[in-house]
Write a protein that holds these residues in place. Sequence first.
Motif, mmCIF file in Angstrom:
data_model
loop_
_atom_site.group_PDB
_atom_site.id
_atom_site.type_symbol
_atom_site.label_atom_id
_atom_site.label_comp_id
_atom_site.label_asym_id
_atom_site.label_seq_id
_atom_site.Cartn_x
_atom_site.Cartn_y
_atom_site.Cartn_z
ATOM 1 N N LEU A 111 0.833 -1.199 0.000
ATOM 2 C CA LEU A 111 0.000 0.000 0.000
ATOM 3 C C LEU A 111 0.870 1.252 0.000
ATOM 4 O O LEU A 111 1.936 1.280 0.619
ATOM 5 C CB LEU A 111 -0.885 0.035 1.248
ATOM 6 C CG LEU A 111 -1.915 -1.072 1.418
ATOM 7 C CD1 LEU A 111 -2.606 -0.922 2.771
ATOM 8 C CD2 LEU A 111 -2.936 -1.026 0.289
ATOM 9 N N PHE A 112 0.400 2.285 -0.700
ATOM 10 C CA PHE A 112 1.117 3.558 -0.664
ATOM 11 C C PHE A 112 0.905 4.256 0.674
ATOM 12 O O PHE A 112 1.850 4.728 1.316
ATOM 13 C CB PHE A 112 0.646 4.459 -1.817
ATOM 14 C CG PHE A 112 1.058 5.900 -1.672
ATOM 15 C CD1 PHE A 112 2.392 6.244 -1.523
ATOM 16 C CD2 PHE A 112 0.111 6.911 -1.666
ATOM 17 C CE1 PHE A 112 2.779 7.577 -1.371
ATOM 18 C CE2 PHE A 112 0.479 8.235 -1.522
ATOM 19 C CZ PHE A 112 1.816 8.572 -1.371
ATOM 20 N N ALA A 113 -0.343 4.336 1.105
ATOM 21 C CA ALA A 113 -0.645 5.054 2.341
ATOM 22 C C ALA A 113 -1.993 4.588 2.884
ATOM 23 O O ALA A 113 -2.786 3.964 2.177
ATOM 24 C CB ALA A 113 -0.667 6.563 2.105
ATOM 25 N N SER A 114 -2.239 4.910 4.148
ATOM 26 C CA SER A 114 -3.516 4.606 4.784
ATOM 27 C C SER A 114 -3.997 5.813 5.571
ATOM 28 O O SER A 114 -3.190 6.656 5.984
ATOM 29 C CB SER A 114 -3.388 3.409 5.732
ATOM 30 O OG SER A 114 -3.112 2.219 5.030
ATOM 31 N N ILE A 115 -5.307 5.862 5.784
ATOM 32 C CA ILE A 115 -5.925 6.911 6.597
ATOM 33 C C ILE A 115 -6.765 6.233 7.665
ATOM 34 O O ILE A 115 -7.588 5.364 7.370
ATOM 35 C CB ILE A 115 -6.802 7.843 5.749
ATOM 36 C CG1 ILE A 115 -5.972 8.528 4.666
ATOM 37 C CG2 ILE A 115 -7.494 8.886 6.634
ATOM 38 C CD1 ILE A 115 -6.794 9.270 3.631
ATOM 39 N N LEU A 116 -6.552 6.627 8.900
ATOM 40 C CA LEU A 116 -7.297 6.097 10.026
ATOM 41 C C LEU A 116 -8.072 7.238 10.674
ATOM 42 O O LEU A 116 -7.504 8.320 10.908
ATOM 43 C CB LEU A 116 -6.319 5.495 11.037
ATOM 44 C CG LEU A 116 -6.793 4.368 11.957
ATOM 45 C CD1 LEU A 116 -7.264 3.169 11.143
ATOM 46 C CD2 LEU A 116 -5.665 3.956 12.892
ATOM 47 N N THR A 117 -9.353 7.008 10.937
ATOM 48 C CA THR A 117 -10.156 8.007 11.648
ATOM 49 C C THR A 117 -10.676 7.389 12.936
ATOM 50 O O THR A 117 -10.991 6.202 12.996
ATOM 51 C CB THR A 117 -11.343 8.504 10.808
ATOM 52 O OG1 THR A 117 -12.175 7.389 10.437
ATOM 53 C CG2 THR A 117 -10.862 9.209 9.554
ATOM 54 N N CYS A 118 -10.756 8.211 13.957
ATOM 55 C CA CYS A 118 -11.158 7.745 15.283
ATOM 56 C C CYS A 118 -12.652 7.960 15.507
ATOM 57 O O CYS A 118 -13.137 9.093 15.422
ATOM 58 C CB CYS A 118 -10.358 8.479 16.352
ATOM 59 S SG CYS A 118 -10.775 7.987 18.030
#
Length: 276
Positions: A111-118
């Motif tokens: 994967l190039f990047a990931s986004i995590l939201t809380c």
Amino acid sequence: MTAAVADKFAVQEVKPLIGAVVDASKEALLSGKFAGQIREMLEDRGVIVFSQVHFDDEEQIEFTKTLGKWVPEMRGDVFKISMDKKVNPQADYVKGAFYWHIDGTMQQVPLFASILTCKKTAPVGGNTEFCNTYAAYDALSDEEKEALGKLRVVHSFVNSQLYVDPEPSLAKYEEWEALGTNELPLVWTHDSGRKSLVLGSTADYIVGMDPLESRRLLVKLRDWATQERFSLSHTWSVGDAVLWDNTGTMHRAMAYPLDCDRQMHRTKLEGEEAFS
């Protein structure tokens, strides 16, 4: 919303070698106006925090798409990270996230990047830690760089799961073993010309090295890469979104009560270059 607020994009570095906090409106982020700037910053800072942006799932996907090619999860558009099996049937698998890792070391193109939201925080613990594997490589001596540049490492799902369950049944071990192995360079030379270390819990052994010497070197390098100057720990608040460069960082979740309702939603960006 005034134009001044809509165009606001302020950046504050967290530490000299890793991390940035961006102050921008949700509307500005979803517009894609700053997507190029965010991508340029990502390689340098490794981790970018968007505090209290409060994306819903659709908005998180929309924001992800501004930065590259969004990849749906195997089960649904977002991955709901929770230890509650009613929310996340893969809860046992998530336990591997408590150990330093790079997502995708079992593939040739991670994967190039990931986004995590809380969505919900833990009552205690539950930070996410990151370390900059570009910076860790850059700080090595020339002699170390030359020696490490020749080494290759076999990665396995087995190795990562032994952190979680060190005494599996043979049947469980064979399930893990069936997922195979992947041989990768210890030092990744990126398309940009920069280099980073490829480590983490899937790193099983160094090809051609005595097993104990191999283990010692992998532990030594993990210890080096995760030291204070290369790493940061993000304390979550509901509504935070964190973007990280999966090709130049490692990450892990810090311990928290497994019976609590901590919940994160992840989206991811397709890989853009192979390990080399």
